[in-house]
Design an enzyme around this catalytic site. Sequence first.
Site, PDB file in Angstrom:
ATOM      1  N   CYS A   8       0.834  -1.180   0.000  1.00 26.02           N
ATOM      2  CA  CYS A   8       0.000   0.000   0.000  1.00 26.02           C
ATOM      3  C   CYS A   8       0.875   1.238   0.000  1.00 26.02           C
ATOM      4  O   CYS A   8       1.736   1.405   0.856  1.00 26.02           O
ATOM      5  CB  CYS A   8      -0.980  -0.093   1.166  1.00 26.02           C
ATOM      6  SG  CYS A   8      -0.984   1.193   2.355  1.00 26.02           S
ATOM      7  N   CYS A  11       0.652   3.588   2.952  1.00 28.59           N
ATOM      8  CA  CYS A  11       1.375   3.170   4.151  1.00 28.59           C
ATOM      9  C   CYS A  11       2.848   3.536   4.036  1.00 28.59           C
ATOM     10  O   CYS A  11       3.474   3.954   5.001  1.00 28.59           O
ATOM     11  CB  CYS A  11       1.322   1.663   4.367  1.00 28.59           C
ATOM     12  SG  CYS A  11      -0.252   0.937   4.077  1.00 28.59           S
ATOM     13  N   ASP A 396      29.359  21.652 -23.289  1.00 25.07           N
ATOM     14  CA  ASP A 396      30.783  21.863 -23.224  1.00 25.07           C
ATOM     15  C   ASP A 396      31.329  21.323 -24.549  1.00 25.07           C
ATOM     16  O   ASP A 396      30.700  20.477 -25.167  1.00 25.07           O
ATOM     17  CB  ASP A 396      31.292  21.041 -22.035  1.00 25.07           C
ATOM     18  CG  ASP A 396      32.776  21.130 -21.849  1.00 25.07           C
ATOM     19  OD1 ASP A 396      33.328  22.217 -22.075  1.00 25.07           O
ATOM     20  OD2 ASP A 396      33.369  20.108 -21.470  1.00 25.07           O
ATOM     21  N   ASP A 581      31.837  17.124 -19.580  1.00 24.57           N
ATOM     22  CA  ASP A 581      32.523  15.886 -19.260  1.00 24.57           C
ATOM     23  C   ASP A 581      32.825  15.781 -17.775  1.00 24.57           C
ATOM     24  O   ASP A 581      33.387  14.817 -17.311  1.00 24.57           O
ATOM     25  CB  ASP A 581      33.788  15.704 -20.102  1.00 24.57           C
ATOM     26  CG  ASP A 581      34.739  16.870 -19.947  1.00 24.57           C
ATOM     27  OD1 ASP A 581      34.512  17.716 -19.067  1.00 24.57           O
ATOM     28  OD2 ASP A 581      35.711  16.932 -20.713  1.00 24.57           O
ATOM     29  N   ASP A 585      33.942  21.123 -14.666  1.00 22.22           N
ATOM     30  CA  ASP A 585      32.625  21.693 -14.902  1.00 22.22           C
ATOM     31  C   ASP A 585      31.628  21.443 -13.778  1.00 22.22           C
ATOM     32  O   ASP A 585      30.441  21.704 -13.928  1.00 22.22           O
ATOM     33  CB  ASP A 585      32.037  21.141 -16.207  1.00 22.22           C
ATOM     34  CG  ASP A 585      32.858  21.575 -17.412  1.00 22.22           C
ATOM     35  OD1 ASP A 585      33.469  22.660 -17.330  1.00 22.22           O
ATOM     36  OD2 ASP A 585      32.886  20.846 -18.403  1.00 22.22           O
TER      37      ASP A 585
HETATM   38  P1  ADP Z   1      36.579  22.900 -22.479  1.00 23.64           P
HETATM   39  O1  ADP Z   1      35.619  23.980 -22.131  1.00 23.64           O
HETATM   40  O2  ADP Z   1      36.791  22.815 -23.951  1.00 23.64           O
HETATM   41  O3  ADP Z   1      36.294  21.584 -21.866  1.00 23.64           O
HETATM   42  P2  ADP Z   1      38.526  23.545 -20.403  1.00 23.64           P
HETATM   43  O4  ADP Z   1      37.803  24.614 -19.662  1.00 23.64           O
HETATM   44  O5  ADP Z   1      38.638  22.219 -19.745  1.00 23.64           O
HETATM   45  O6  ADP Z   1      37.994  23.380 -21.906  1.00 23.64           O
HETATM   46  O7  ADP Z   1      39.967  24.081 -20.759  1.00 23.64           O
HETATM   47  C1  ADP Z   1      40.111  25.231 -21.580  1.00 23.64           C
HETATM   48  C2  ADP Z   1      41.468  25.313 -22.174  1.00 23.64           C
HETATM   49  O8  ADP Z   1      42.443  25.371 -21.154  1.00 23.64           O
HETATM   50  C3  ADP Z   1      41.836  24.122 -23.010  1.00 23.64           C
HETATM   51  O9  ADP Z   1      41.384  24.262 -24.331  1.00 23.64           O
HETATM   52  C4  ADP Z   1      43.342  24.155 -22.926  1.00 23.64           C
HETATM   53  O10 ADP Z   1      43.863  25.077 -23.854  1.00 23.64           O
HETATM   54  C5  ADP Z   1      43.612  24.679 -21.541  1.00 23.64           C
HETATM   55  N1  ADP Z   1      43.832  23.592 -20.606  1.00 23.64           N
HETATM   56  C6  ADP Z   1      43.029  23.234 -19.565  1.00 23.64           C
HETATM   57  N2  ADP Z   1      43.553  22.200 -18.896  1.00 23.64           N
HETATM   58  C7  ADP Z   1      44.687  21.862 -19.529  1.00 23.64           C
HETATM   59  C8  ADP Z   1      45.665  20.842 -19.331  1.00 23.64           C
HETATM   60  N3  ADP Z   1      45.584  19.949 -18.351  1.00 23.64           N
HETATM   61  N4  ADP Z   1      46.704  20.803 -20.198  1.00 23.64           N
HETATM   62  C9  ADP Z   1      46.798  21.681 -21.192  1.00 23.64           C
HETATM   63  N5  ADP Z   1      45.907  22.640 -21.435  1.00 23.64           N
HETATM   64  C10 ADP Z   1      44.861  22.752 -20.622  1.00 23.64           C
HETATM   65 MG    MG Z   2      36.072  20.509 -20.024  1.00 22.57          MG
END
Ligand code: ADP
Ligand code: MG
Length: 687
Positions: A8, A11, A396, A581, A585
């Site tokens: 139920c 309940c 993204d 991903d 984010d």
């Molecule tokens: P997106 O929005 O495409 O997922 P991110 O916000 O994760 O990208 O990262 C934005 C940019 O910062 C990437 O395109 C890269 O140029 C640089 N970046 C971020 N993390 C790394 C990393 N671990 N090694 C090299 N470049 C990075």
């Molecule tokens: Mg990213």
Amino acid sequence: MELENLQCAHCASVIGEKLEQKDYLRSVHISFATKQLKVESDLESEALWARIQETVDEVESGISVVLTEQKKTASEKQIKISDIVKKHLLLIAGVIPFVVALILNPPQLWLRILLYGGAYGLIGGDVVTRAVKNIMKGNLFDENFLMTIATIGAFGLGELTEAAAVMLFYKVGEAFQDFAVDKSRRSIKSLLDIKADTANLYLDGQLRSVDPADLEIGQVILVKPGEKVPVDGQVIEGISSVDSSALTGESMPRSMEPGVEILSGFININSPLKVQVTARFSDSTVSRILDMVESASSKKAKTEQFITRFAKVYTPVVVIGAAALAVIPPLLGLGAFTEWLSRALIFLVISCPCALVLSVPLGYFGGLGAASRNGILIKGGNYLEALNHIDTFVFDKTGTLTKGSFTIEKVSGNNTLELAALLEQHSNHPIALSIVAHYGSENLSGELDQVEEIPGKGLRGNYSGKELLVGNARIMADHKVDIDSEDYPGTKVHVALDGQYEGAVFIKDEIKDDSRDLISAINSEASSQTVMLTGDQRSIADHVGNELAVGETYSELLPQDKLAHVERLAETGRKVLFAGDGINDAPVLARADIGVAMGALGSDAAIEAADMVIMSDQPSKILVARKIARKTRALVLQNIAFALAIKVFFLASGALGEASMYEAIFADVGVALLAVLNSMRILRPIK
Ligand code: ADP
Ligand code: MG
């Protein structure tokens, strides 16, 4: 814990409310659809169990609280005819005097009372005792009470046959309902049949069959062809392919070889695999998925909450209506009291809201089950409902719309690649994974400390006392490093050591074919809008945006800028879904009306932050989820409309004296059955 014989839905919610008031429980989750009760407490499990059972008994007798661990085998047992007979023995015994009375139709009143009364007692005795018990506990308005007054009233009016027959129909209907509900629960649960029952463990050179829950990290198990992988692990011997469709909904087999990660829930196809355990059963993918689906059904959709509240006021209102119907018209001189009393009793029989309280939760649970069958985990009926209202789809770029597995096209500078790989080992970003995989993680050595990931920019660390930077133009500008400005239609990962520019790794990503289908499908809807947010540089972002025909593209964003964009959209009254991903984010996933983590098989952070998890890397699963959401909503609304219409019709005809008690009971039970069966249509394949 599991609540056995919980039939139920009302309940269930009362038990939940009562338990929530107990101070020895920190949290309470109860689900009618799965019969699961989840609590958090500091008490020992035995003591806790006793107290919970006591509370459950206060609400409704006959429900037993079973600890889930003890349950394991019992839950898998099949429904047997003999069990059904045993359960309804009294009911069957009661039919005999009833039939005898019908055939003989004895003129003597005492014999009629004896036969029909005997039949009534055998068939409905438990209903009456439950009603009395519940009244003493102060729960007046439940279906036992309704049936008891209605039938005893009929006896009082001298309608002996009717009284016994109504109780009989009610009980038969109830038995069918239980059967249907049980069956639907089973079929939903069988969708989630991803757990292996046993594991083959190598112990002292011998192979033993053990419970997956007893496996320890580091032990070696054998997964034979046809078997489910019991826990997460790493393949150490054997080459085979596995079917991951139960987790991802994707039918493509994955190939397995030594060194590869293997997840619980995969089914081994070709040849035996030796696997080293890397996670205990409770931390393995399968357990996490099952936990999520089970706790999801306690996060109720608004419609579901509404029905629970509705049922609470509905029954008393009908009872008061029935009382008024029995008393007022005769007082106004509109006919005999007995006539109106019998109409009022019919009114009572019809009033049970069973159809609604049974079928609505089952519908949502079925929807969640169907989604997980397609590799989509939705964390609650509320999100399943919210999916219907989404009009803004925000994505993204990297890893969501694009593959996120970069190819390294070229490298400038002598040490650039090695230095980049050295630092990128410490990151999970798709760029990082691709560079490390290209360089080969086994070739890496070097002293590195104070590594820091700067979201949206890259990484910094200390390499033999010198500052090492890897990332985009932004991070280089922050540290005043001049970079080369060569034009390149892809992403450049710059490397600088001790303030000196070393060079760049030139990488390229590809758009997923699946993204094209998704974006064009959404674009074809007049009311929906697509947006792409990315931290990547403008040229690439615009290129991808144009290729896919995304409505709006915003690039070179830091994670907080993505958050600001989503907030801005939400403030204009749009219902926003964000798919990412999950790396960097998390705040955006949490802020959106629905946060979707992509390709999350094995990634904990994403599973945590998101409201919905797509296990494969196909963004188009978002549309599949929405189809399931729409179908669920349609079925639930159909059930509500249908049940209410039938109720209103019979309540009205009961009041007008047009419906007999037989019709009333058929209406009640029949609607409930049909509604439960209708809910089950959600389990049919989506297309
Ligand atoms: P997106 O929005 O495409 O997922 P991110 O916000 O994760 O990208 O990262 C934005 C940019 O910062 C990437 O395109 C890269 O140029 C640089 N970046 C971020 N993390 C790394 C990393 N671990 N090694 C090299 N470049 C990075
Ligand atoms: Mg990213």
